[in-house]
Design a protein around this motif. Structure first.
Motif, PDB file in Angstrom:
ATOM      1  N   ALA A 252       4.729   0.557  -8.047  1.00 26.53           N
ATOM      2  CA  ALA A 252       3.526   1.341  -8.342  1.00 26.53           C
ATOM      3  C   ALA A 252       2.273   0.473  -8.263  1.00 26.53           C
ATOM      4  CB  ALA A 252       3.639   1.959  -9.737  1.00 26.53           C
ATOM      5  N   PHE A 253       2.372  -0.765  -8.711  1.00 27.71           N
ATOM      6  CA  PHE A 253       1.236  -1.682  -8.647  1.00 27.71           C
ATOM      7  C   PHE A 253       0.967  -2.140  -7.211  1.00 27.71           C
ATOM      8  CE2 PHE A 253      -0.088  -6.178  -8.460  1.00 27.71           C
ATOM      9  CZ  PHE A 253      -1.373  -6.057  -8.986  1.00 27.71           C
ATOM     10  N   ALA A 254       2.052  -2.501  -6.492  1.00 23.86           N
ATOM     11  CA  ALA A 254       1.905  -3.079  -5.156  1.00 23.86           C
ATOM     12  C   ALA A 254       1.420  -2.069  -4.122  1.00 23.86           C
ATOM     13  CB  ALA A 254       3.232  -3.693  -4.706  1.00 23.86           C
ATOM     14  N   PHE A 255       1.872  -0.815  -4.223  1.00 21.69           N
ATOM     15  CA  PHE A 255       1.578   0.156  -3.167  1.00 21.69           C
ATOM     16  C   PHE A 255       0.663   1.293  -3.596  1.00 21.69           C
ATOM     17  CE2 PHE A 255       5.670  -1.776  -2.057  1.00 21.69           C
ATOM     18  CZ  PHE A 255       5.410  -2.199  -0.760  1.00 21.69           C
ATOM     19  N   ALA A 256       0.490   1.489  -4.893  1.00 13.74           N
ATOM     20  CA  ALA A 256      -0.385   2.571  -5.349  1.00 13.74           C
ATOM     21  C   ALA A 256      -1.517   2.063  -6.229  1.00 13.74           C
ATOM     22  CB  ALA A 256       0.423   3.629  -6.104  1.00 13.74           C
ATOM     23  N   GLY A 257      -1.532   0.775  -6.508  1.00 20.33           N
ATOM     24  CA  GLY A 257      -2.605   0.197  -7.305  1.00 20.33           C
ATOM     25  C   GLY A 257      -2.589   0.615  -8.759  1.00 20.33           C
ATOM     26  N   GLU A 258      -1.434   1.114  -9.255  1.00 20.18           N
ATOM     27  CA  GLU A 258      -1.354   1.520 -10.656  1.00 20.18           C
ATOM     28  C   GLU A 258      -1.332   0.295 -11.559  1.00 20.18           C
ATOM     29  OE1 GLU A 258       1.848   4.052 -11.673  1.00 20.18           O
ATOM     30  OE2 GLU A 258       1.270   5.670 -10.311  1.00 20.18           O
TER      31      GLU A 258
END
Length: 302
Positions: A252-258
């Protein structure tokens, strides 16, 4: 030849794929309705896995099909909850909340057997509940509907695990696992035809999401889990699966910036600690190690 190390590595790959599933669901739901996504996911998984093991399916008896219907129906409820829930929460939150399955399993078994859960289970529940509060409660101290649905999904998943353990004793586990995917997909298709307008993916992202969910997270994940668990211990399996929310947060952090807030990271950490506390019987592990030192019971740890 399959070894425990190879089996553990295979289960780690499965855990990584399952961690990515929350991001894939987020991607797919931007274009595809919920029931249609479930139908496509499990329909593709059933076709691929069924093609690979079609000889086993040809010999599946009525009991196997009956049990698969029960499991596929429960699995459908699992993914109704998670798929609808993830629309109004983050992929990171969903991953940590669904990991509560590890706590629900022994809790439900304790309720069914009418006995108090072990102390480590109670400690795990305490950590997890505090973590859920930090992770999901906002200024109004109201949990969002999406977070609530993900918790319900974890509860249904715990029921699915318990029922699976009881039903796999008398039938071929691979046939059962594949057929349950077919029934889950069939339920998704039925509800899609009733309440939605079924449609195929129309963008590159939605195709990536559907194929990722169908091929890697479902077909590969469920079949490899069934095979690999024969060659490793339940403790190793549980520990590896507890990493799923960590991978969910990473994707979620790597590909969606969450990104979670500081309070969210604290809550996520407490949930993970609770899951690990409930999963790992430290006292039993130390006793096994001590037995090995005295050349007794070493085979138990292999």
């Amino acid at each position: 030849m399959m070894t425990q190390s190879k089996a553990n590595f295979m289960l780690l790959i499965v855990t990584i794929f399952w961690g990515s599933s929350y991001l894939f669901m987020k991607m797919g739901l931007t274009v595809i309705p919920e029931f249609t996504l479930i139908a496509l996911r499990f329909g593709i998984a059933f076709i691929l896995a069924g093609t690979l093991f079609f000889r086993r399916l040809l010999h599946a008896g009525f009991k196997t099909i009956q049990y698969a219907f029960y499991l596929g129906t429960i699995l459908f409820f699992v993914f109704i909850s998670i798929t609808f829930g993830i629309k109004t929460t983050t992929a990171s939150n969903a991953g940590f909340l669904v990991s509560l399955t590890v706590i629900f399993v022994p809790l439900l078994l304790a309720l069914y057997l009418k006995r108090m859960p072990e102390k480590r289970i109670l400690f795990g529940i305490s950590f997890a509940l505090i973590g859920i509060g930090f992770l999901t409660l906002h200024h109004q101290f109201i949990i969002s509907f999406g977070d609530f649905l993900c918790i319900i999904g974890a509860l249904f998943y715990a029921i699915h695990i318990i029922v699976t353990g009881k039903l796999t004793k008398d039938v071929d586990s691979i046939s059962l696992g594949i057929l349950q995917l077919g029934f889950a997909g069939a339920w998704g298709l039925l509800f899609s035809l009733i309440v939605e307008k079924p449609q195929l993916p129309s963008t590159l992202d939605s195709w990536v999401a559907v194929l990722g969910l169908g091929v890697f997270c479902s077909a590969f994940g469920f079949v490899v889990q069934t095979i690999a668990q024969k060659y490793t211990t339940p403790t190793h399996t549980g520990l590896l699966f507890s990493l799923e929310p960590v991978f969910a947060a990473f994707f979620a952090f790597a590909f969606a910036g969450e990104m979670l807030t500081a309070k969210g990271y604290l809550g996520a950490s407490l949930v993970l600690i609770g899951v690990l506390t409930a999963e790992v019987d430290v006292k039993k592990f130390l006793l096994k190690k001590e037995a090995c030192k005295t050349n007794q019971g070493c085979e138990m740890t292999k």
